[in-house]
Design a protein around this motif. Structure first.
Motif, PDB file in Angstrom:
ATOM      1  N   ALA A   7       9.934   3.709 -33.257  1.00 49.82           N
ATOM      2  CA  ALA A   7       8.931   2.920 -33.975  1.00 49.82           C
ATOM      3  C   ALA A   7       8.558   3.559 -35.314  1.00 49.82           C
ATOM      4  N   PRO A   8       8.333   4.875 -35.372  1.00 51.36           N
ATOM      5  CA  PRO A   8       7.965   5.425 -36.696  1.00 51.36           C
ATOM      6  C   PRO A   8       9.084   5.265 -37.728  1.00 51.36           C
ATOM      7  N   LEU A   9      10.313   5.446 -37.314  1.00 51.44           N
ATOM      8  CA  LEU A   9      11.404   5.326 -38.278  1.00 51.44           C
ATOM      9  C   LEU A   9      11.579   3.865 -38.709  1.00 51.44           C
ATOM     10  N   ALA A  10      11.480   2.958 -37.760  1.00 48.26           N
ATOM     11  CA  ALA A  10      11.587   1.541 -38.115  1.00 48.26           C
ATOM     12  C   ALA A  10      10.486   1.170 -39.113  1.00 48.26           C
ATOM     13  N   ARG A  11       9.262   1.691 -38.885  1.00 46.74           N
ATOM     14  CA  ARG A  11       8.161   1.402 -39.813  1.00 46.74           C
ATOM     15  C   ARG A  11       8.425   2.012 -41.187  1.00 46.74           C
ATOM     16  N   LEU A  12       8.958   3.240 -41.207  1.00 42.52           N
ATOM     17  CA  LEU A  12       9.225   3.899 -42.492  1.00 42.52           C
ATOM     18  C   LEU A  12      10.259   3.103 -43.286  1.00 42.52           C
ATOM     19  N   LEU A  13      11.314   2.639 -42.605  1.00 41.56           N
ATOM     20  CA  LEU A  13      12.339   1.861 -43.297  1.00 41.56           C
ATOM     21  C   LEU A  13      11.792   0.506 -43.753  1.00 41.56           C
ATOM     22  N   ALA A  14      10.911  -0.052 -42.954  1.00 42.64           N
ATOM     23  CA  ALA A  14      10.382  -1.375 -43.293  1.00 42.64           C
ATOM     24  C   ALA A  14       9.470  -1.316 -44.504  1.00 42.64           C
ATOM     25  N   GLY A  15       8.968  -0.138 -44.842  1.00 47.24           N
ATOM     26  CA  GLY A  15       8.113   0.011 -46.014  1.00 47.24           C
ATOM     27  C   GLY A  15       6.681  -0.340 -45.707  1.00 47.24           C
ATOM     28  N   ALA A  30      26.495  17.092 -37.239  1.00 49.48           N
ATOM     29  CA  ALA A  30      25.724  16.969 -38.478  1.00 49.48           C
ATOM     30  C   ALA A  30      25.403  15.512 -38.790  1.00 49.48           C
ATOM     31  N   ALA A  31      26.340  14.613 -38.494  1.00 52.26           N
ATOM     32  CA  ALA A  31      26.078  13.200 -38.763  1.00 52.26           C
ATOM     33  C   ALA A  31      24.914  12.701 -37.905  1.00 52.26           C
ATOM     34  N   ILE A  32      24.928  13.073 -36.631  1.00 49.65           N
ATOM     35  CA  ILE A  32      23.823  12.688 -35.747  1.00 49.65           C
ATOM     36  C   ILE A  32      22.514  13.316 -36.235  1.00 49.65           C
ATOM     37  N   ALA A  33      22.604  14.553 -36.722  1.00 50.69           N
ATOM     38  CA  ALA A  33      21.399  15.263 -37.165  1.00 50.69           C
ATOM     39  C   ALA A  33      20.754  14.589 -38.372  1.00 50.69           C
ATOM     40  N   GLY A  34      21.547  13.903 -39.194  1.00 53.83           N
ATOM     41  CA  GLY A  34      20.953  13.170 -40.304  1.00 53.83           C
ATOM     42  C   GLY A  34      19.977  12.110 -39.801  1.00 53.83           C
ATOM     43  N   HIS A  35      20.391  11.409 -38.749  1.00 52.65           N
ATOM     44  CA  HIS A  35      19.512  10.423 -38.124  1.00 52.65           C
ATOM     45  C   HIS A  35      18.304  11.122 -37.491  1.00 52.65           C
ATOM     46  N   ALA A  36      18.562  12.212 -36.795  1.00 50.15           N
ATOM     47  CA  ALA A  36      17.471  12.919 -36.117  1.00 50.15           C
ATOM     48  C   ALA A  36      16.451  13.463 -37.121  1.00 50.15           C
ATOM     49  N   ALA A  37      16.919  13.903 -38.274  1.00 53.00           N
ATOM     50  CA  ALA A  37      15.989  14.417 -39.274  1.00 53.00           C
ATOM     51  C   ALA A  37      15.129  13.296 -39.840  1.00 53.00           C
ATOM     52  N   LEU A  38      15.728  12.132 -40.073  1.00 52.18           N
ATOM     53  CA  LEU A  38      14.940  10.981 -40.522  1.00 52.18           C
ATOM     54  C   LEU A  38      13.894  10.615 -39.477  1.00 52.18           C
ATOM     55  N   ASP A  39      14.313  10.628 -38.233  1.00 53.87           N
ATOM     56  CA  ASP A  39      13.428  10.300 -37.121  1.00 53.87           C
ATOM     57  C   ASP A  39      12.243  11.275 -37.075  1.00 53.87           C
ATOM     58  N   ALA A  40      12.517  12.558 -37.283  1.00 54.19           N
ATOM     59  CA  ALA A  40      11.447  13.572 -37.252  1.00 54.19           C
ATOM     60  C   ALA A  40      10.527  13.420 -38.455  1.00 54.19           C
ATOM     61  N   LEU A  41      11.099  13.147 -39.589  1.00 55.23           N
ATOM     62  CA  LEU A  41      10.268  12.953 -40.777  1.00 55.23           C
ATOM     63  C   LEU A  41       9.323  11.776 -40.571  1.00 55.23           C
ATOM     64  N   ALA A  42       9.876  10.681 -40.077  1.00 51.53           N
ATOM     65  CA  ALA A  42       9.034   9.496 -39.884  1.00 51.53           C
ATOM     66  C   ALA A  42       7.878   9.790 -38.935  1.00 51.53           C
ATOM     67  N   ALA A  43       8.141  10.593 -37.928  1.00 51.02           N
ATOM     68  CA  ALA A  43       7.121  10.853 -36.914  1.00 51.02           C
ATOM     69  C   ALA A  43       6.047  11.825 -37.391  1.00 51.02           C
ATOM     70  N   HIS A  44       6.409  12.757 -38.285  1.00 51.17           N
ATOM     71  CA  HIS A  44       5.509  13.884 -38.536  1.00 51.17           C
ATOM     72  C   HIS A  44       5.087  14.080 -39.983  1.00 51.17           C
ATOM     73  N   VAL A  45       5.540  13.287 -40.919  1.00 52.06           N
ATOM     74  CA  VAL A  45       5.277  13.612 -42.325  1.00 52.06           C
ATOM     75  C   VAL A  45       3.831  13.320 -42.736  1.00 52.06           C
ATOM     76  N   ALA A  46       3.170  12.471 -41.997  1.00 52.08           N
ATOM     77  CA  ALA A  46       1.799  12.115 -42.396  1.00 52.08           C
ATOM     78  C   ALA A  46       0.944  13.373 -42.518  1.00 52.08           C
ATOM     79  N   GLY A  47       0.272  13.535 -43.632  1.00 52.34           N
ATOM     80  CA  GLY A  47      -0.600  14.688 -43.827  1.00 52.34           C
ATOM     81  C   GLY A  47       0.081  15.901 -44.405  1.00 52.34           C
ATOM     82  N   CYS A  48       1.373  15.843 -44.602  1.00 51.30           N
ATOM     83  CA  CYS A  48       2.074  16.983 -45.189  1.00 51.30           C
ATOM     84  C   CYS A  48       2.304  16.765 -46.692  1.00 51.30           C
ATOM     85  N   ASP A  49       2.443  17.891 -47.405  1.00 51.78           N
ATOM     86  CA  ASP A  49       2.621  17.842 -48.866  1.00 51.78           C
ATOM     87  C   ASP A  49       4.075  17.959 -49.282  1.00 51.78           C
TER      88      ASP A  49
END
Lengths: 245, 245, 245, 245, 245, 245
Positions: B230-238, B48-67
């Motif tokens: 790269a997407p997660l690093a960009r998301l964290l960087a703001g 589950a701890a690893i999955a927290g990172h993986a979920a952030l990673d997936a969000l960063a990659a795919h959230v564009a265009g979602c509501d």
């Protein structure tokens, strides 16, 4: 005793600072390890979530030959996950410092750097079951990272926050929390009417006290994974030919 | 409405199963995403701890265009971290299902697969503030992954656990929790004297209800990092040139 | 979906205002009902106690043919009694709004009109098990009834109270509570740094989300009574020839 | 001292039974009043909600000339509403009996008739803040009404439930709760290893103790109403020409 | 009814003052007893710990022939120990006053003399399970002993503290706590907007109410001791030839 | 480091046993002290109340020249009173052992001798704020005193109780509590599936860890007394010419 000191952020200077501070205080050899990925300084929930993975990754890579693990980030990202898979005892910096502080005062205050840490630490304290012992958490504007870069500039604010813990919140003892604040408690103490505890030192003392007591616990079931570092994948997969406990 | 459905384990078949189940139930387009790294099935604290990172990673990659984002793992790894950095509302499967279930009964039972989930979910419920509403958590021996591979074999055990929730623990309603259990609630219901709620459906309904209400919240401060996608690093960087709120 | 919207005070204009606000927001037919007896506006414990009876009376008279019941008074008088005897799901305005708000922020503030509501709502929140999620309740001097008669005069005070929730109490989200405040959240939002949720809308969205999940629950035992309206006496007496579950 | 004893169900025989039991035990004149409408016996949430209104109605009609009010139904429907509007002190049967019982034992058990009372009383105890003092609630199958009609038949079950409170739940003292159970505690006591307290007597003793201490409290604001009995409408409307405190 | 009133400090004048105040208020003969050793006035944890022993010592010496024991020190040192060994019911001043106060208001404030009493009383209230009912504790600078020596000088501060309880902390009722403050509540009341309860009177009323209910409880096992007064050693040793319950 | 080990019962053999066990485990000189008055073995509330006084008495007589105080009775009678007046840090056996145990497991079980200790320890754990971490307390029939006289006879029962903590109560770690049980944990461990911690050792390790951190705290105000031992009277009276902090 050999203690693996894991700093789960990605700034080796903080790891060195914490390890150096601890070396003079406890009778143990310190093996330092820094996170391979994640935030330079941990000051948000996202950074802490990633750090949980990074701490597991570091433990898997470096725990061999160590007698205990010191998760040296105040907030203890991934603490219970590390305890689950570690072959040796694990104590977190906030965990150890807070439990020891509870023997030094009825109500414990926390001072740290970075505003986002306050709700995160409130939740950590609640998860430890210690909310009733907490007088409150005071954060100063600079984050731990900024304090590490210029501790002198932050001393006044830290001392003021510690005084507020004592005078307004009713703290009997204050924990100055954060790997990047190693050694500042003694400098802050003179202006504070209650004891100020250094989280880096207190956590390390708790590792020593607890490690001596430890005994075996059941291993978790083997977990198949993908995309992880080889040592972490091996740690999750469990011993060759081994089954779940 | 476009909803990003994140399955933070690394088994695309589970993602597809959850997405398929949800598509017929709510008026929204579903964008499925699977974790890039971590456990095949999440059944331990380390996974589950690893999955927290993986979920952030997936969000960063795919959230564009979602509501909105649906964190579709019962236990919601990384939930608060995702909420912190997401530009759109995020609701977790356990979060949404439990809050809706609270409107359906005074005392809510949980049934899921995998013994290690019990303390993890107890802590999740406590962190939600809902411990007083929980009648208890019953786990069945096969993990979510095993149930997904052979649901028929698990139905009897799941129904028995749901009955125990009602008859021994006093549950007024039971949540059958787990992405891998999508669609089993209706099959389990006939033998259970109280309503059985499918967590996959209830979580999705909560996403729809909550997303309609959402409004802007302050952005976290920019975070410098190392070693991340790269997407997660960009998301964290703001945002470029952007400051913290 | 047909939803019975019960306003348990005795002012039909408030019923109409709430029903009108909801009609544009959720995909359901609204059947409005107003209390036959009790306070014009509910702003005290005595008025709320009478309203519990009035809400039961309204449910008994009008529930036939409806798929769900929306108890549309923030404070939910008689909520658990209605759930006990209703043949279809019942969700209260405060219940639904607060559980949805919990998915939008860690700490939820409440702003409403009428000073006596504060302890009543604190107790309601505690009974829901959500006290740990509540940042605080701020009431403005005019009661809900007075706000309904002149909303423009109250807007400034409501906005100020919402800001106080965010800035002093640490709310991440604020619920503007009260049937008489329908539609004011959007007008208050611009001056408030965290999301402001309209309780009338959020409660209605929760009714829709929860109603879709509902399944049968055991009927209470038949109750002999005296002096009640014929529909309520029949509802308590249970089905002809029927026994308790 | 003149005490208004309100039985908020609609069965005058229960009122008389409670009044008769109390008359010999406390130095006060008892003025009995029975609910004008509602359930014959209160054994459900719906019946209790209606009883809150009925108790207010009875107080408004009969309080003139009394020094204190005894809300003589174990579960205390409408308790806080009565306290809000009453010109003299009000003590509920469960309220008074439980607080006195707390001086007689660390952990207090409750035994009463009617299965639906258990969650209702758990919530009442929680609202009193006394959950940590409660060892548990045991209900016997016959409701209070059935016990009143044939107490001999219920004695064995009541005694067994009291023993279970002591032996399994760890109660140091047991409250036998219910107006319809007046006088049964002494008959049950011989088979129970811890003290058994009669709720009717204990509540009455608490009325006497508390009434002597009472002093004025602020009046609630005047409330306009419709469809209520004339005395209740007048009580809510407040004193002629009077304003709120 | 004969009531043993134990003042566990070593100042007979306080014992007499409390006994005199109680004699006019309750229908019982008062047998006063003063501690043989310990602090002149109890205003610290150390003094309270010694007073627990002194109260046991006084009970052992004087309980013969009494029907109940009133532990007449607000804070109730040794309360549960006295209950354990006493052959007749024991009620403490804070215990009795607080439980009665809970029937007079939702939120109870406490005002007393001596700053060290605040955490001690917070813990006492928590141990009673009543923390949720407590609005707060306000101490005035003079200790109970100093107030006893010059009550007129303290009246203004006590009244101000009571007002603060009501106006800032939200107390519905205030308990003026302390044997040395007997009779001051009535003098303080005029300036306070909520009822002010005299702890000496309220505790005594609770003794009368509770004593009437009491029934036998199991005796503790016999305890061999050394260095205690003869009556206390005999009380611990249990009845001659007797065994444990 | 010189540690004053106070055994507050009146049996010097227990003091010697605890001191001997500790001497080999921690790097400190142990100064043993036994209670001058009170129970031979502490197994009731009355005995514990007297022991609080006896522990203060022993501290006053022997603390000079020591660096820390170890209150070596599991249940820690007088703990907060000792901390209040002691010039050096004080840690109790239960306090220290439980906080360290919390770093070794999520849910901590306690096994000790003497049935009356269970509620006393439950209250101690609650006062520490650790109730949520406690899996339960199991007592065996022989008291600590009886176990000390014949440990071999008790080993089986202690091991069975530890197993029950793990298997029924869900303890992750068990504390074997009691000075008289020094050294038994290792003998009990083989039959128990989770770690068993010796309270005598764990408490001593906590003394060492905490003492290193300690810093000055404010002195309590001087207290005039009567009938106490000369050293205790002097300790309460404070330093000559000294005022309160």
């Amino acid at each position: 005793m050999r203690i693996l000191l894991i700093n789960p952020n990605t700034t080796p200077a903080v790891t060195e600072q914490a390890a150096a501070h601890v070396r003079g205080l406890i009778p143990a050899e310190i093996v330092p390890a820094t996170g391979r990925f994640g935030a330079r300084y941990i000051a948000s929930r996202a950074a802490a979530a990633i750090a949980g993975h990074a701490a597991l990754d570091a433990l898997a890579a470096h725990v061999a030959g160590c007698d205990a693990v010191y998760l040296a980030c105040f907030g203890d990202p991934g603490l219970l996950a590390l305890k689950e898979v570690s072959p040796v005892p694990v104590v977190g910096m906030a965990e150890g410092a807070l439990h020891l502080a509870c023997t030094q005062g009825r109500r414990v205050g926390i001072v740290t750097g970075g505003a986002l840490w306050r709700p995160m630490l409130e939740e950590f304290v609640a998860a430890q079951g210690l909310s009733a012992r907490l007088s409150g958490i005071r954060t100063v504007a600079p984050t731990g990272g900024e304090i590490a870069r210029d501790p002198d500039a932050a001393l006044g604010r830290l001392a003021a926050a510690c005084r507020t813990c004592a005078e307004e919140d009713g703290a009997d003892v204050v924990v100055l929390g954060g790997a990047a604040l190693a050694g500042l408690a003694a400098r802050v103490q003179p202006g504070v009417p209650v004891p100020v505890i250094c989280s880096v030192e207190a956590g390390a003392r708790a590792v020593v006290a607890a490690a001596g007591l430890a005994a075996g616990r059941p291993a978790p079931p083997p977990t198949e994974s993908a995309g992880l570092s080889a040592p972490l994948a091996r740690l999750l997969a469990g011993p060759p030919g081994g089954g779940a406990a």
